[in-house]
Structures are given as structure tokens and as C-alpha cells.
Design a protein around this motif. Structure first.
Motif, mmCIF file in Angstrom:
data_model
loop_
_atom_site.group_PDB
_atom_site.id
_atom_site.type_symbol
_atom_site.label_atom_id
_atom_site.label_comp_id
_atom_site.label_asym_id
_atom_site.label_seq_id
_atom_site.Cartn_x
_atom_site.Cartn_y
_atom_site.Cartn_z
ATOM 1 N N SER A 125 -8.634 -5.239 -7.141
ATOM 2 C CA SER A 125 -7.170 -5.183 -7.126
ATOM 3 C C SER A 125 -6.574 -6.532 -7.517
ATOM 4 C CB SER A 125 -6.668 -4.765 -5.742
ATOM 5 O OG SER A 125 -7.227 -3.526 -5.349
ATOM 6 N N ASN B 4 -0.606 4.411 -0.754
ATOM 7 C CA ASN B 4 -1.461 5.550 -0.456
ATOM 8 C C ASN B 4 -1.126 6.092 0.926
ATOM 9 O OD1 ASN B 4 -4.278 6.219 1.082
ATOM 10 N ND2 ASN B 4 -4.164 7.146 -0.940
ATOM 11 N N THR C 283 -6.850 1.772 -1.168
ATOM 12 C CA THR C 283 -6.238 2.821 -0.357
ATOM 13 C C THR C 283 -6.406 2.494 1.125
ATOM 14 O OG1 THR C 283 -8.266 4.131 -0.256
ATOM 15 C CG2 THR C 283 -6.794 4.541 -2.132
ATOM 16 N N THR C 284 -5.755 3.243 1.967
ATOM 17 C CA THR C 284 -5.847 2.996 3.405
ATOM 18 C C THR C 284 -7.264 3.175 3.938
ATOM 19 O OG1 THR C 284 -5.121 5.277 3.788
ATOM 20 C CG2 THR C 284 -3.447 3.550 3.912
ATOM 21 N N THR D 37 0.844 -1.203 0.000
ATOM 22 C CA THR D 37 0.000 0.000 0.000
ATOM 23 C C THR D 37 0.874 1.245 0.000
ATOM 24 O OG1 THR D 37 -1.627 -1.210 1.292
ATOM 25 C CG2 THR D 37 -1.883 1.175 1.173
ATOM 26 N N GLN E 110 -4.676 -0.540 -6.522
ATOM 27 C CA GLN E 110 -4.695 -1.111 -5.178
ATOM 28 C C GLN E 110 -5.670 -0.361 -4.274
ATOM 29 O OE1 GLN E 110 -1.137 1.183 -2.816
ATOM 30 N NE2 GLN E 110 -0.718 -0.860 -3.531
ATOM 31 N N ARG F 183 -13.580 -5.168 3.181
ATOM 32 C CA ARG F 183 -12.220 -5.217 2.628
ATOM 33 C C ARG F 183 -12.097 -6.343 1.604
ATOM 34 N NH1 ARG F 183 -10.561 -4.693 8.056
ATOM 35 N NH2 ARG F 183 -9.708 -6.821 8.050
ATOM 36 N N PHE G 3 -8.925 -0.157 4.556
ATOM 37 C CA PHE G 3 -8.463 -0.963 5.689
ATOM 38 C C PHE G 3 -9.098 -0.529 7.010
ATOM 39 C CE2 PHE G 3 -5.306 -1.643 2.425
ATOM 40 C CZ PHE G 3 -5.195 -3.025 2.448
ATOM 41 N N SER H 291 2.850 -6.799 2.292
ATOM 42 C CA SER H 291 1.621 -6.197 2.783
ATOM 43 C C SER H 291 0.460 -6.429 1.813
ATOM 44 C CB SER H 291 1.867 -4.705 3.032
ATOM 45 O OG SER H 291 0.849 -4.118 3.797
ATOM 46 N N GLN H 292 -0.188 -5.358 1.329
ATOM 47 C CA GLN H 292 -1.293 -5.544 0.393
ATOM 48 C C GLN H 292 -0.850 -6.316 -0.854
ATOM 49 O OE1 GLN H 292 -4.562 -3.017 -2.266
ATOM 50 N NE2 GLN H 292 -3.446 -1.963 -0.663
ATOM 51 N N TYR I 210 -9.687 3.174 -4.316
ATOM 52 C CA TYR I 210 -8.583 2.621 -5.107
ATOM 53 C C TYR I 210 -7.667 3.741 -5.606
ATOM 54 C CZ TYR I 210 -11.796 -1.325 -5.288
ATOM 55 O OH TYR I 210 -12.665 -2.327 -4.950
ATOM 56 N N THR I 211 -6.410 3.411 -5.769
ATOM 57 C CA THR I 211 -5.470 4.386 -6.328
ATOM 58 C C THR I 211 -5.694 4.533 -7.832
ATOM 59 O OG1 THR I 211 -3.832 2.627 -6.610
ATOM 60 C CG2 THR I 211 -3.662 3.981 -4.622
#
Length: 302
Positions: free
Chosen positions: A103, A33, A85-86, A31, A83, A96, A89, A130-131, A46-47
Motif C-alpha cells: 500500500s 473496506n 482491508t480490515t 480504510t 489499501q 500488518r 488489522f 487512519s490508514q 487488499y482492496t
């Protein structure tokens, strides 16, 4: 808009990826973001990979991984993807999982394009954090054929959780590593300076291997076995290795690194998911020399 992976702009330096090496790395970044979890305003789910800020943040991470892990040993392939974004989460686990599907689909499409157009039958390593590890875990479950899976040297899915339920449901695709040299396996761990530093987002993991001694029990790996972290050095404007940085021991499916100062990666705005003592943001550099050596050994080139 769904990214087209036939376009070079949707890959990290695709023109120079294949250097004629025998083994590839397919990498998915974490991640990037920067919005805090408490900000639920107009932050998207999402980014947007067409934005310079997003691509630049991803490129910084990709550049580090390419320099440190691929180097002169592996061909390196790393797509951009939409992906989460925070903001996501901070949602419920159900929400989620629902949003992760988009993604994961991007990553699956990128992987399949890589296999068709770039791989040419070579063995490959999956690498992520991570993600990114969440996305590659989904790829292992649903996104590749048995033949493609058979080409995989190993999947280094760092800084994420693999649950007992997933191990039971996908016994032929999610095979935890048990030693230094087994192949077709998943290498996974989460790090902290103490058990209290465990992230609630990653608390259900049932998989952990010590990347210093390659044990899955509580055998202590002393500092002398730690070959080095790798960090960017502003003075030399290059990456520098620092050996014997910490001892490492598995406790309750968590890597405990008592000699590491928690301040190296603590972020007050992210203290809920990553409390004091959590080393999530160090997972890719904390054992870099040991991981790099292991990738070569598992691939038969070191």
C-alpha cells in the motif's frame, strides 16, 4: 494489478484538480473496506480499486475532504491505492507492517507522479486519516527527496500513531508541530470522550496537538474556541457547520472531548479496536473549521 498513475481513472477527478491555486493538498483516504475484523473468511488483504464498490466508497470520503478542506483555497489531488482491508488489522503487528509495504508503495508512486506531472513547484499540504496517515508517514520516512520535503507546508496525519522510536529514528522528517504556524511539521492526534476510549491499535503514539488552541500540553480549549464540526446535511443537501461543539483537552497523548456523545461513531462490530468512547471515526470532521482555518494560515493564504 499495480495501478498506473498516468491514467486519470486512478485519481479522484484529476481533470479538475488544478484550479490555479497557489497551494496543493495531496490526500490519502482511510480504510474504506467494510468487512468486520472478525471476518477472516475469503476477505482479501487488499482492496481492488477496479471495483465500483471500492472506488465509490473512496470517492465519498474524497468528496467530503475536497469540499470541506480544499474548497476554493487549494488544488486537490487524491489517488486510489491498494489499501489493506480490515482483515489485515486483525493480524499481528509484524504481519500488518509486512502487508503495509504494498500500500505504501502505491502511495509513494502516486506522490512521485504528482510531483513530476502536477505540482509544478508549488507548496503542498499532506492530509490523511487512519490508514491513510500510516501511508503518508511512510512517505515522509522513505518516499520523498529533501527538495520535495522542503516544499511541504505541513503534514496533517490524523487518527494514527507516531511512536517515540519513529521520532528518534527520523528526527529530520517527522517533526511534531508545536504551535499554530510552524511549517514542515506533522500535525497528529487521536480523539476520545475519555481515556478509557483509547484504541489499542493506536496506543503507542507519542505525538498529540490540540487543533483548537494549538497547544501540546493539557491546557483546556473551551467550547467557545471550537469553530465547528462540518457534517453533511440531508435537508439542505450540503455541508453544514456546527460551532462550539465540544471542549478539548490533551490527556496522556489523547484528545479528550467530554461533551461528545460516544454514540456518534461507535460501531459494535469494531468495539475491540475502537471501544466505547473512542472517536476515531470523527477525527476528520470533529475539528473541521479549526483545521481548515489553520491550513490557510500555515500556507500564508488566510
Amino acid at each position: 494489478m499495480r495501478p498506473k498513475y498516468s491514467l486519470e481513472r486512478n485519481w479522484f477527478e484529476i481533470a479538475s484538480q488544478n484550479k490555479g491555486k497557489a497551494v496543493d493538498i495531496f490526500y490519502i483516504y482511510p480504510t474504506i473496506n467494510s468487512e468486520p475484523l472478525t471476518n477472516r473468511g475469503s476477505v482479501p488483504s487488499y482492496t481492488d480499486i477496479s471495483r465500483f464498490e471500492v472506488r465509490n466508497a473512496a470517492r465519498k470520503n474524497q468528496a467530503y475532504i475536497k469540499a470541506v478542506y480544499a474548497g476554493d483555497d487549494f488544488n486537490f489531488y487524491a489517488p486510489y491505492y491498494r489499501q489493506m482491508t480490515t482483515k489485515v488489522f486483525a493480524m499481528s503487528n509484524t504481519e500488518r507492517k509486512l502487508r503495509a509495504k504494498l500500500s505504501a508503495l502505491d502511495v509513494k508512486r502516486a506522490f512521485q507522479y504528482y510531483m513530476r506531472e502536477y505540482n509544478q513547484g508549488r507548496p503542498y499540504i499532506l492530509l490523511s486519516h487512519s490508514q491513510g496517515s500510516q501511508m503518508l508517514l511512510e512517505l515522509l520516512k522513505h518516499g520523498m527527496t529533501d527538495k520535495q520535503y522542503s516544499q511541504m507546508v505541513a503534514a496533517y496525519l490524523l487518527g494514527y500513531e507516531i511512536t517515540a522510536r519513529e521520532l528518534e529514528k527520523y528526527p529530520h522528517r517527522i517533526v511534531p508541530a508545536k504551535s499554530e504556524l510552524d511549517r514542515g511539521v506533522v500535525i497528529s492526534y487521536n480523539s476520545a470522550t475519555c481515556v478509557e476510549g483509547r484504541s489499542p491499535l493506536l496506543a503507542n503514539t507519542a505525538v498529540c496537538i490540540n487543533p483548537i488552541n494549538w497547544k501540546t500540553d493539557g491546557t483546556l480549549a473551551p467550547k467557545e474556541m471550537h469553530k465547528g464540526i462540518i457534517r453533511y446535511d440531508k435537508k439542505s443537501q450540503g455541508y453544514k457547520s456546527y460551532p462550539a461543539y465540544t471542549s478539548v483537552q490533551i490527556q496522556d497523548c489523547l484528545l479528550i472531548c467530554k461533551e461528545v456523545d460516544p454514540k456518534v461513531c461507535y460501531n459494535e462490530t469494531l468495539k475491540e479496536p475502537f471501544p466505547w468512547g473512542n472517536l476515531h471515526f470523527a477525527d476528520t470532521w470533529l475539528y473541521a473549521e479549526n483545521l481548515k482555518e489553520n491550513m490557510r494560515k500555515r500556507s500564508g493564504i488566510g
